[in-house]
Design a protein around this motif. Structure first.
Motif, PDB file in Angstrom:
ATOM      1  N   LYS A 175      -4.179   3.566   5.912  1.00 40.31           N
ATOM      2  CA  LYS A 175      -4.625   4.711   6.699  1.00 40.31           C
ATOM      3  C   LYS A 175      -5.437   5.577   5.757  1.00 40.31           C
ATOM      4  O   LYS A 175      -4.900   6.161   4.818  1.00 40.31           O
ATOM      5  CB  LYS A 175      -3.421   5.480   7.255  1.00 40.31           C
ATOM      6  CG  LYS A 175      -2.664   4.731   8.345  1.00 40.31           C
ATOM      7  CD  LYS A 175      -1.485   5.555   8.839  1.00 40.31           C
ATOM      8  CE  LYS A 175      -0.715   4.839   9.920  1.00 40.31           C
ATOM      9  NZ  LYS A 175      -1.437   4.754  11.195  1.00 40.31           N
ATOM     10  N   VAL A 177      -2.124   9.053  -2.742  1.00 41.81           N
ATOM     11  CA  VAL A 177      -1.577   7.840  -2.140  1.00 41.81           C
ATOM     12  C   VAL A 177      -0.154   8.128  -1.666  1.00 41.81           C
ATOM     13  O   VAL A 177       0.711   8.464  -2.475  1.00 41.81           O
ATOM     14  CB  VAL A 177      -1.581   6.685  -3.170  1.00 41.81           C
ATOM     15  CG1 VAL A 177      -0.959   5.441  -2.572  1.00 41.81           C
ATOM     16  CG2 VAL A 177      -2.998   6.411  -3.649  1.00 41.81           C
ATOM     17  N   ASN A 178       0.074   8.015  -0.374  1.00 37.62           N
ATOM     18  CA  ASN A 178       1.371   8.354   0.217  1.00 37.62           C
ATOM     19  C   ASN A 178       1.890   9.701  -0.294  1.00 37.62           C
ATOM     20  O   ASN A 178       3.062   9.845  -0.657  1.00 37.62           O
ATOM     21  CB  ASN A 178       2.402   7.253  -0.064  1.00 37.62           C
ATOM     22  CG  ASN A 178       2.054   5.972   0.670  1.00 37.62           C
ATOM     23  OD1 ASN A 178       1.348   6.002   1.685  1.00 37.62           O
ATOM     24  ND2 ASN A 178       2.528   4.854   0.155  1.00 37.62           N
ATOM     25  N   GLY A 179       0.996  10.676  -0.375  1.00 36.01           N
ATOM     26  CA  GLY A 179       1.392  12.037  -0.731  1.00 36.01           C
ATOM     27  C   GLY A 179       1.447  12.316  -2.218  1.00 36.01           C
ATOM     28  O   GLY A 179       1.737  13.440  -2.628  1.00 36.01           O
ATOM     29  N   GLY A 225      -0.953   7.949  -6.853  1.00 38.68           N
ATOM     30  CA  GLY A 225       0.054   6.981  -6.414  1.00 38.68           C
ATOM     31  C   GLY A 225       1.381   7.061  -7.133  1.00 38.68           C
ATOM     32  O   GLY A 225       1.614   7.961  -7.938  1.00 38.68           O
ATOM     33  N   PHE A 284       3.443  -2.452  -4.636  1.00 38.53           N
ATOM     34  CA  PHE A 284       3.555  -2.331  -3.176  1.00 38.53           C
ATOM     35  C   PHE A 284       4.141  -3.614  -2.612  1.00 38.53           C
ATOM     36  O   PHE A 284       4.090  -4.670  -3.253  1.00 38.53           O
ATOM     37  CB  PHE A 284       2.176  -2.051  -2.563  1.00 38.53           C
ATOM     38  CG  PHE A 284       1.600  -0.732  -3.020  1.00 38.53           C
ATOM     39  CD1 PHE A 284       1.871   0.440  -2.332  1.00 38.53           C
ATOM     40  CD2 PHE A 284       0.798  -0.666  -4.160  1.00 38.53           C
ATOM     41  CE1 PHE A 284       1.351   1.651  -2.768  1.00 38.53           C
ATOM     42  CE2 PHE A 284       0.281   0.547  -4.606  1.00 38.53           C
ATOM     43  CZ  PHE A 284       0.558   1.704  -3.899  1.00 38.53           C
ATOM     44  N   ASP A 296       3.481  -3.133   3.754  1.00 40.25           N
ATOM     45  CA  ASP A 296       3.484  -1.677   3.534  1.00 40.25           C
ATOM     46  C   ASP A 296       2.330  -1.002   4.261  1.00 40.25           C
ATOM     47  O   ASP A 296       1.241  -1.584   4.408  1.00 40.25           O
ATOM     48  CB  ASP A 296       3.326  -1.362   2.029  1.00 40.25           C
ATOM     49  CG  ASP A 296       4.661  -1.380   1.309  1.00 40.25           C
ATOM     50  OD1 ASP A 296       5.687  -1.608   1.976  1.00 40.25           O
ATOM     51  OD2 ASP A 296       4.664  -1.175   0.069  1.00 40.25           O
ATOM     52  N   THR A 297       2.567   0.231   4.680  1.00 37.94           N
ATOM     53  CA  THR A 297       1.483   1.081   5.161  1.00 37.94           C
ATOM     54  C   THR A 297       1.192   2.100   4.065  1.00 37.94           C
ATOM     55  O   THR A 297       2.104   2.762   3.571  1.00 37.94           O
ATOM     56  CB  THR A 297       1.894   1.796   6.458  1.00 37.94           C
ATOM     57  OG1 THR A 297       2.161   0.808   7.442  1.00 37.94           O
ATOM     58  CG2 THR A 297       0.796   2.727   6.936  1.00 37.94           C
ATOM     59  N   ILE A 298      -0.070   2.191   3.662  1.00 42.64           N
ATOM     60  CA  ILE A 298      -0.439   3.119   2.587  1.00 42.64           C
ATOM     61  C   ILE A 298      -1.395   4.170   3.142  1.00 42.64           C
ATOM     62  O   ILE A 298      -2.431   3.837   3.721  1.00 42.64           O
ATOM     63  CB  ILE A 298      -1.115   2.374   1.412  1.00 42.64           C
ATOM     64  CG1 ILE A 298      -0.237   1.204   0.943  1.00 42.64           C
ATOM     65  CG2 ILE A 298      -1.366   3.331   0.255  1.00 42.64           C
ATOM     66  CD1 ILE A 298      -0.880   0.372  -0.157  1.00 42.64           C
ATOM     67  N   VAL A 299      -1.043   5.431   2.968  1.00 43.41           N
ATOM     68  CA  VAL A 299      -1.906   6.522   3.417  1.00 43.41           C
ATOM     69  C   VAL A 299      -2.720   7.013   2.223  1.00 43.41           C
ATOM     70  O   VAL A 299      -2.160   7.392   1.197  1.00 43.41           O
ATOM     71  CB  VAL A 299      -1.074   7.677   4.026  1.00 43.41           C
ATOM     72  CG1 VAL A 299      -1.989   8.778   4.525  1.00 43.41           C
ATOM     73  CG2 VAL A 299      -0.179   7.162   5.134  1.00 43.41           C
ATOM     74  N   VAL A 328       0.387  13.135   4.422  1.00 38.06           N
ATOM     75  CA  VAL A 328       1.691  12.835   3.836  1.00 38.06           C
ATOM     76  C   VAL A 328       1.909  13.791   2.668  1.00 38.06           C
ATOM     77  O   VAL A 328       1.055  13.910   1.789  1.00 38.06           O
ATOM     78  CB  VAL A 328       1.752  11.376   3.315  1.00 38.06           C
ATOM     79  CG1 VAL A 328       3.139  11.068   2.753  1.00 38.06           C
ATOM     80  CG2 VAL A 328       1.388  10.408   4.421  1.00 38.06           C
ATOM     81  N   THR A 354       4.401  14.531  -0.435  1.00 39.64           N
ATOM     82  CA  THR A 354       5.532  14.044  -1.215  1.00 39.64           C
ATOM     83  C   THR A 354       5.696  14.952  -2.423  1.00 39.64           C
ATOM     84  O   THR A 354       4.709  15.286  -3.084  1.00 39.64           O
ATOM     85  CB  THR A 354       5.280  12.599  -1.696  1.00 39.64           C
ATOM     86  OG1 THR A 354       4.839  11.828  -0.588  1.00 39.64           O
ATOM     87  CG2 THR A 354       6.551  11.982  -2.270  1.00 39.64           C
TER      88      THR A 354
END
Ligand code: HEM
Ligand code: FES
Lengths: 253, 214
Positions: free
Chosen positions: A9, A73-75, A79, A94, A98-101, B94, B96
């Motif tokens: 995403k 990457v995922n917040g 990464g 990974f 997996d879904t990676i934002v 997202v 985190t």
């Protein structure tokens, strides 16, 4: 070596003014030995074949030393791996399916050029505000005439390891550039060559930093946690001391 | 002018927070020391209070000083909070958090405002409302015999604890105190100092709640 399939995403934004949105893509048979950027290369090849505009992202050395690459990457900036730039992040971290934002580094002071590409020239202006550093030129100096302890040298080197990628700004809730600025101030404050302009330098760089729209430091330590070069927030304490000394004892006005 | 440049800079504002925060911590130490007399006995505490108020000039200076510290700390704190929010809470799809214990840090304005709320009630109840013929030792005992009043006090102390569990080390970092030799000590003090306030002040409230004849 194994291969994994992923759902991506990714933030797509055609230019600075346009409104962006998250698009979903899938990539198949990604080697776990490839890097994150190579995975994006595979995606872009596929998109190009499909006639879709490839995802724009910054990169240059791809060996973790230039500071061009970076995305959230995922917040997490750069990464999930500690002290690792995005280009050095490998896909073995990974799992299949997996879904990676993937989002650009965001800050008021870092306008988005396109997709994941951002304008970090505010950092250059902070460096410029620091001005010049006096060094002796002329005849080759005697080898050990400028003396510095190895501990001091190591501290200066630790600060100089900053590659200016902007992950600190991207992950700070206030969008503060204190980790970056403090590393740049520290590397010179710690060296014998940086002493003459020391008081003015810290003030000028902080003033520029504030003016560029970076926020203040609330001591969250989030910058240190995501920094790919492990720059310590002890540099921020040093910048605070340098700033204090500069503004209270400087001679400029 | 250099001083204006200092105060309007991001680091300068943080230093104002740190210095006013330190003064407030020091005041709490003095306040706690005075309150030790509560445990010695109601007559001793009454004597301490009367002695204190027989020096109206000192009391006046302390009051004005504290008010100023509070107003500056709160004013600059809220200003910084506002400035920090410019970046937007949801700038990422997202979010985190990587570093440890962000709760105390991200709730600074809320714990701060709760402390303010507590302080207003505390000052009103024990300094503004009581008339001259009321003995302060009776006023505090009457109030803190009420379970809900004590509960409010405990909540106030808890808010202070959380506020300082970030604020204490943050204050030192802001003024530039960060050294490998002292960092372990600072990390411990960041729990011990707020913990000390929490235990001591809570003990007073619970003591007054449980002793029927004070
Ligand atoms: C006795 C009461 C209080 C004490 C002892 C205290 C102490 C402190 C200390 C030591 C800091 C750290 C400063 C730094 O990071 O350099 C701080 C930060 C802060 N305080 Fe307080 N405080 C008190 C009451 C309040 C109140 C009533 C508010 C109301 C809003 C407040 C809001 C804040 C905020 C927002 C910060 C964070 C500033 C930032 O890091 O951006 N505090 N406090
Ligand atoms: S591309 Fe140079 S650091 Fe990642």
């Amino acid at each position: 070596m194994s291969e994994i399939n992923l759902t991506l995403k990714i933030w797509r934004q055609p230019n600075a003014e346009a409104e962006g949105k998250v698009e979903t893509y899938s990539v198949e048979n990604i080697s776990t030995d490839s890097s994150f950027l190579e995975m994006l290369d595979v995606l872009n090849e596929k998109l190009t074949h499909e006639g879709v505009d490839p995802v724009a992202f910054d990169h240059d050395c791809r060996e973790g030393i230039c500071g061009m690459c970076g995305a959230v990457v995922n917040g997490v900036a750069h990464g999930p791996e500690k002290e690792t730039t995005l280009c050095q992040l490998h896909m073995r971290h990974f799992k299949n399916g997996d879904t990676i934002v993937i989002e650009p580094f965001r800050s008021r002071a870092f306008p988005i050029y396109k997709d994941l590409m951002i304008d970090r020239s505010a950092f250059d202006r902070i460096i410029q505000a620091g001005g010049y550093t006096n060094v002796n030129t002329g005849g080759t100096p005697d080898a050990n005439s400028v003396r510095i302890s190895s501990q001091q040298l190591e501290l200066a080197m630790d600060a100089a390891a900053c590659i200016g990628c902007g992950a600190c700004v991207a992950s700070c809730p206030n969008g503060s550039a204190m980790l970056f600025t403090s590393a740049k101030v520290s590397q010179l404050a710690l060296l014998p060559q940086g002493q003459v302009e020391r008081k003015e330098r810290a003030q000028a760089m902080v003033q520029c930093m504030d003016g560029e729209g970076f926020g203040h430091c609330t001591n969250t330590k989030e910058c240190e946690a995501v920094c790919p070069k492990g720059i310590s927030i002890s540099n921020i304490a040093r910048l605070n001391r340098e700033f204090l000394k500069g503004i209270f004892t400087g001679r400029d006005d | 002018m250099w001083f204006v440049r200092f105060l309007t800079s991001s680091i300068g504002k943080k230093m104002v927070m740190a210095v006013t925060g330190l003064c407030l911590i020091l005041f709490l130490c003095v306040h706690a020391a005075g309150n030790v007399t509560i445990f010695v006995g109601s007559a001793v505490f009454q004597g301490y209070a009367e002695n204190l108020h027989s020096h109206p000039v000192i009391v006046f200076i302390f009051r004005v000083g504290l008010l100023a510290l509070f107003l500056i700390h709160i004013g600059v704190g809220l200003l910084l909070w506002q400035e920090g929010r410019k970046e937007g809470k949801n700038r990422y799809v997202v979010n985190t958090w990587v570093s440890k214990n962000p709760y105390a840090m991200s709730t600074m304005p809320y714990t701060g405002l709760f402390i303010l709320f507590f302080v207003l009630i505390h000052v009103f109840g024990f300094a503004v409302a009581p008339t001259h013929d009321q003995m302060i030792s009776h006023v505090i005992d009457d109030a803190l015999s009420n379970f809900f009043y004590v509960l409010l006090y405990l909540a106030g102390f808890a808010a202070l604890f959380i506020h300082l569990s970030h604020g204490f080390w943050s204050m030192l970092q802001t003024v530039g105190i960060n050294h490998p030799r002292y960092n372990t000590l600072i990390a411990r003090a960041t729990w011990v100092v707020p913990g000390g306030f929490l235990c001591f002040f809570s003990l007073i409230a619970l003591y007054l709640l449980t002793t029927s004849t004070y």
